[in-house]
Design a protein around this motif. Structure first.
Motif, short mmCIF file in Angstrom:
data_model
loop_
_atom_site.label_atom_id
_atom_site.label_comp_id
_atom_site.label_asym_id
_atom_site.label_seq_id
_atom_site.Cartn_x
_atom_site.Cartn_y
_atom_site.Cartn_z
N ILE A 5 -2.34 -2.47 -7.09
CA ILE A 5 -1.75 -3.69 -7.15
C ILE A 5 -0.88 -3.70 -8.49
O ILE A 5 0.21 -4.28 -8.37
CB ILE A 5 -2.90 -5.01 -7.35
N THR A 8 2.19 -1.61 -7.74
CA THR A 8 3.00 -2.08 -6.83
C THR A 8 3.87 -3.56 -7.48
O THR A 8 4.94 -3.53 -7.23
CB THR A 8 2.19 -2.93 -5.55
N PRO A 29 2.41 -11.38 -5.52
CA PRO A 29 2.43 -10.64 -4.21
C PRO A 29 1.91 -11.80 -3.08
O PRO A 29 1.49 -12.41 -3.46
CB PRO A 29 1.41 -9.52 -4.24
N ASP A 30 2.60 -11.43 -1.93
CA ASP A 30 2.06 -12.22 -0.78
C ASP A 30 0.55 -12.10 -0.55
O ASP A 30 -0.03 -13.26 -0.02
CB ASP A 30 2.71 -11.71 0.49
N ASP A 31 -0.22 -10.98 -0.89
CA ASP A 31 -1.36 -10.96 -0.70
C ASP A 31 -2.09 -9.96 -2.09
O ASP A 31 -1.92 -9.03 -2.10
CB ASP A 31 -1.57 -10.28 0.40
N GLY A 32 -2.54 -10.73 -3.05
CA GLY A 32 -3.24 -10.17 -4.07
C GLY A 32 -3.06 -11.09 -5.33
O GLY A 32 -2.33 -12.21 -5.29
N THR A 94 10.27 -5.94 -1.27
CA THR A 94 9.19 -5.31 -0.26
C THR A 94 8.97 -3.65 -0.84
O THR A 94 10.02 -3.39 -1.47
CB THR A 94 9.74 -5.18 1.10
N THR A 95 8.00 -3.27 -0.57
CA THR A 95 7.56 -2.03 -1.15
C THR A 95 7.55 -0.55 -0.04
O THR A 95 7.46 -1.27 1.07
CB THR A 95 6.33 -1.52 -1.97
N GLY A 98 4.77 -1.12 2.36
CA GLY A 98 4.56 -2.24 3.29
C GLY A 98 4.23 -3.39 2.70
O GLY A 98 4.10 -4.61 3.12
N SER A 99 3.88 -3.62 1.18
CA SER A 99 3.73 -4.86 0.48
C SER A 99 4.79 -5.79 0.21
O SER A 99 5.91 -5.33 0.10
CB SER A 99 2.86 -4.59 -0.90
N SER A 100 4.66 -7.04 -0.20
CA SER A 100 5.84 -7.79 -0.37
C SER A 100 5.35 -9.12 -1.43
O SER A 100 4.14 -9.17 -1.35
CB SER A 100 6.63 -8.23 0.84
N GLY A 101 6.27 -9.65 -2.08
CA GLY A 101 6.23 -10.86 -2.87
C GLY A 101 7.31 -11.13 -3.55
O GLY A 101 8.47 -11.08 -3.09
#
Length: 117
Positions: A5, A8, A29-32, A94-95, A98-101
């Motif tokens: 986390i 990222t 982040p969108d999730d975290g 975006t990473t 596949g993560s984003s925020g």
């Protein structure tokens, strides 16, 4: 997971002004959880709130930042970059995993100009 986390989040930075020594970014982040990182242009190191540092590079043309962390290289590409970054400027990212925020500049520390003699 905490290392992933933080790693990222550290890559969600917009182009910093050439004269900026340090730029602090809050990453949501969108999730975290939210993570705050400080990027030092002079040393090429990013530091998290716990004082952990890792190297980073930024490719302005590609709007991509990459770094080497404990789990390998991680890169992020930004939807928007600013030629004149300022506190409050935000960008989606975006990473490569596949993560984003959204990243928001919360502080910019510009070195003092040398005094004339």
């Amino acid at each position: 997971m905490k290392k992933l986390i933080a790693l990222t989040a550290m890559f969600a930075v917009t182009a910093a002004p050439a004269s900026a020594a340090k730029t602090t970014i809050e990453f949501v982040p969108d999730d975290g959880p939210t993570v705050v990182m400080t990027f030092d242009d002079e040393t090429g190191m990013a530091t998290d709130a716990e004082g952990n540092s890792m190297p980073f590079t930024y490719d302005e043309e590609a709007a991509t930042i990459c770094g080497q962390g404990p789990d390998g290289e991680l890169c992020a590409t930004f939807a928007d970059t600013s030629q004149e970054p300022a506190v409050g400027v935000s960008s989606a990212y975006t990473t490569n995993i596949g993560s984003s925020g959204t990243a928001t500049i919360t502080a910019i520390e510009v070195p003092a100009a040398p005094s004339g003699s």
